[in-house]
Design a protein around this motif. Structure first.
Motif, PDB file in Angstrom:
ATOM      1  N   ILE A  67      27.601  69.499  46.357  1.00 37.61           N
ATOM      2  CA  ILE A  67      28.586  70.585  46.464  1.00 37.61           C
ATOM      3  C   ILE A  67      28.073  71.838  45.755  1.00 37.61           C
ATOM      4  N   ALA A  68      27.583  71.674  44.540  1.00 35.36           N
ATOM      5  CA  ALA A  68      27.128  72.834  43.762  1.00 35.36           C
ATOM      6  C   ALA A  68      25.900  73.488  44.392  1.00 35.36           C
ATOM      7  N   ARG A  69      24.974  72.656  44.896  1.00 30.93           N
ATOM      8  CA  ARG A  69      23.774  73.216  45.543  1.00 30.93           C
ATOM      9  C   ARG A  69      24.154  73.997  46.785  1.00 30.93           C
ATOM     10  N   GLY A  70      25.099  73.466  47.547  1.00 30.17           N
ATOM     11  CA  GLY A  70      25.543  74.164  48.748  1.00 30.17           C
ATOM     12  C   GLY A  70      26.170  75.502  48.426  1.00 30.17           C
ATOM     13  N   GLU A  71      26.981  75.515  47.378  1.00 24.75           N
ATOM     14  CA  GLU A  71      27.648  76.761  46.997  1.00 24.75           C
ATOM     15  C   GLU A  71      26.640  77.769  46.451  1.00 24.75           C
ATOM     16  N   LEU A  72      25.688  77.310  45.653  1.00 23.77           N
ATOM     17  CA  LEU A  72      24.662  78.215  45.119  1.00 23.77           C
ATOM     18  C   LEU A  72      23.832  78.831  46.237  1.00 23.77           C
ATOM     19  N   ALA A  73      23.552  78.037  47.265  1.00 27.46           N
ATOM     20  CA  ALA A  73      22.735  78.524  48.376  1.00 27.46           C
ATOM     21  C   ALA A  73      23.438  79.641  49.135  1.00 27.46           C
ATOM     22  N   ARG A  74      24.763  79.627  49.084  1.00 24.93           N
ATOM     23  CA  ARG A  74      25.522  80.677  49.783  1.00 24.93           C
ATOM     24  C   ARG A  74      25.624  81.954  48.968  1.00 24.93           C
ATOM     25  N   ARG A  75      25.278  81.875  47.695  1.00 25.67           N
ATOM     26  CA  ARG A  75      25.431  83.048  46.823  1.00 25.67           C
ATOM     27  C   ARG A  75      24.120  83.784  46.684  1.00 25.67           C
ATOM     28  N   ARG A  76      24.210  85.076  46.520  1.00 26.39           N
ATOM     29  CA  ARG A  76      22.999  85.878  46.325  1.00 26.39           C
ATOM     30  C   ARG A  76      22.499  85.799  44.899  1.00 26.39           C
ATOM     31  N   ALA A  77      23.414  85.768  43.948  1.00 23.20           N
ATOM     32  CA  ALA A  77      23.017  85.751  42.543  1.00 23.20           C
ATOM     33  C   ALA A  77      23.987  84.867  41.768  1.00 23.20           C
ATOM     34  N   PRO A  78      23.496  84.205  40.712  1.00 23.17           N
ATOM     35  CA  PRO A  78      24.387  83.394  39.895  1.00 23.17           C
ATOM     36  C   PRO A  78      25.423  84.257  39.198  1.00 23.17           C
ATOM     37  N   ASP A  79      26.484  83.633  38.808  1.00 26.08           N
ATOM     38  CA  ASP A  79      27.602  84.342  38.202  1.00 26.08           C
ATOM     39  C   ASP A  79      27.868  83.742  36.820  1.00 26.08           C
ATOM     40  N   PRO A  80      27.052  84.111  35.823  1.00 23.64           N
ATOM     41  CA  PRO A  80      27.187  83.487  34.503  1.00 23.64           C
ATOM     42  C   PRO A  80      28.534  83.809  33.873  1.00 23.64           C
ATOM     43  N   GLN A  81      29.171  82.800  33.335  1.00 22.92           N
ATOM     44  CA  GLN A  81      30.477  82.997  32.707  1.00 22.92           C
ATOM     45  C   GLN A  81      30.510  82.366  31.318  1.00 22.92           C
ATOM     46  N   VAL A  82      29.330  82.256  30.721  1.00 17.14           N
ATOM     47  CA  VAL A  82      29.268  81.727  29.365  1.00 17.14           C
ATOM     48  C   VAL A  82      29.531  82.877  28.408  1.00 17.14           C
ATOM     49  N   ALA A  83      30.244  82.576  27.325  1.00 21.23           N
ATOM     50  CA  ALA A  83      30.630  83.620  26.374  1.00 21.23           C
ATOM     51  C   ALA A  83      29.424  84.447  25.944  1.00 21.23           C
ATOM     52  N   PRO A  84      29.508  85.785  26.005  1.00 22.27           N
ATOM     53  CA  PRO A  84      28.374  86.631  25.664  1.00 22.27           C
ATOM     54  C   PRO A  84      28.100  86.750  24.170  1.00 22.27           C
ATOM     55  N   THR A  85      29.066  86.395  23.332  1.00 16.13           N
ATOM     56  CA  THR A  85      28.857  86.519  21.884  1.00 16.13           C
ATOM     57  C   THR A  85      27.836  85.489  21.422  1.00 16.13           C
ATOM     58  N   ARG A  86      27.007  85.905  20.483  1.00 14.83           N
ATOM     59  CA  ARG A  86      25.919  85.024  20.042  1.00 14.83           C
ATOM     60  C   ARG A  86      26.008  84.775  18.550  1.00 14.83           C
ATOM     61  N   SER A  87      27.187  84.436  18.073  1.00 12.80           N
ATOM     62  CA  SER A  87      27.360  84.233  16.642  1.00 12.80           C
ATOM     63  C   SER A  87      26.902  82.845  16.213  1.00 12.80           C
ATOM     64  N   ASP A  88      26.812  81.920  17.141  1.00 15.10           N
ATOM     65  CA  ASP A  88      26.463  80.543  16.827  1.00 15.10           C
ATOM     66  C   ASP A  88      25.021  80.277  17.271  1.00 15.10           C
ATOM     67  N   PRO A  89      24.136  79.875  16.337  1.00 13.53           N
ATOM     68  CA  PRO A  89      22.744  79.627  16.722  1.00 13.53           C
ATOM     69  C   PRO A  89      22.607  78.583  17.825  1.00 13.53           C
ATOM     70  N   ALA A  90      23.461  77.561  17.790  1.00 10.93           N
ATOM     71  CA  ALA A  90      23.387  76.523  18.831  1.00 10.93           C
ATOM     72  C   ALA A  90      23.771  77.109  20.186  1.00 10.93           C
ATOM     73  N   LEU A  91      24.803  77.967  20.197  1.00  8.38           N
ATOM     74  CA  LEU A  91      25.194  78.615  21.459  1.00  8.38           C
ATOM     75  C   LEU A  91      24.077  79.535  21.937  1.00  8.38           C
ATOM     76  N   GLU A  92      23.419  80.199  20.982  1.00  6.37           N
ATOM     77  CA  GLU A  92      22.305  81.070  21.348  1.00  6.37           C
ATOM     78  C   GLU A  92      21.189  80.267  22.014  1.00  6.37           C
ATOM     79  N   ASP A  93      20.916  79.081  21.493  1.00  4.77           N
ATOM     80  CA  ASP A  93      19.902  78.216  22.110  1.00  4.77           C
ATOM     81  C   ASP A  93      20.307  77.833  23.534  1.00  4.77           C
ATOM     82  N   VAL A  94      21.587  77.522  23.711  1.00  2.59           N
ATOM     83  CA  VAL A  94      22.064  77.132  25.045  1.00  2.59           C
ATOM     84  C   VAL A  94      21.956  78.303  26.011  1.00  2.59           C
ATOM     85  N   LEU A  95      22.349  79.493  25.541  1.00  2.27           N
ATOM     86  CA  LEU A  95      22.251  80.676  26.416  1.00  2.27           C
ATOM     87  C   LEU A  95      20.803  80.982  26.764  1.00  2.27           C
TER      88      LEU A  95
END
Lengths: 157, 34
Positions: A67-95
């Motif tokens: 399902i996810a691959r099919g939906e991604l194939a239909r999109r031109r660009a990814p739509d990141p929705q992960v929190a932009p704040t980088r106060s947490d080093p672990a979150l920064e690693d994930v981003l």
């Protein structure tokens, strides 16, 4: 009274949904909505098939990635929705790792997430992605090679 | 690639699944409708 079917799927949901959702988030470059939709749709489709699905846990991973691959194939660009704040080093690693994974192809990204995050073997990944073990090996090899390079080295590829 | 796996698995600590209750409700509704 709960049926065996709902008990079986509830158990699969509790066991698999959080890890599946996070794997889809990584695969979709941080698209929370797509991760949620693909997770819910995979479980809904699985429940509708009922006892025809022998192993709900394995089945939903395969369905959700289709399902996810099919939906991604239909999109031109990814739509990141992960929190932009980088106060947490672990979150920064994930981003950072989500950003790095955007440099590899969807098939390579799926193989990397399924292997390095979800812990699936090459054989299991081949089953989930509906491909051969050798193809999964190639995806992992190429993804690792690309991820080792600096982003500016990707221009020739 | 151990470092890659370590970084990827940090998602377990820093990002909670979205719409958790919604997914559960939707799944249970489908189950009830069968």
């Amino acid at each position: 009274v709960r049926t065996d079917r709902s008990t079986r799927w509830d158990a699969a949901y509790r066991a698999e949904a959080p890890r599946l959702w996070r794997a889809l988030l990584l695969f979709t470059s941080g698209d929370r909505d797509l991760a949620s939709d693909a997770t819910a749709e995979a479980f809904a489709q699985g429940i509708a098939r009922g006892d025809a699905v022998r192993s709900p846990g394995a089945w939903v991973w395969k369905a959700a990635f289709v399902i996810a691959r099919g939906e991604l194939a239909r999109r031109r660009a990814p739509d990141p929705q992960v929190a932009p704040t980088r106060s947490d080093p672990a979150l920064e690693d994930v981003l950072d790792v989500i950003a790095a994974l955007r440099r590899v192809s969807p098939k390579q990204r799926a193989a990397v997430v399924l292997h390095h995050y979800a812990g699936y073997s090459v054989r299991e990944i081949a089953e989930i992605l509906g491909t051969s073990r050798s193809a999964v090996g190639v995806h992992l090899f190429r993804a690792r090679a690309r991820l080792r390079r600096e982003p500016e080295e990707d221009d020739d590829d | 690639m151990t470092d890659l796996g370590t970084k990827l698995r940090k998602v377990d600590r820093v990002i909670a699944p979205d719409l958790w209750n919604d997914i559960g409700t939707r799944t249970r509704n489908v189950a009830r409708s069968l």
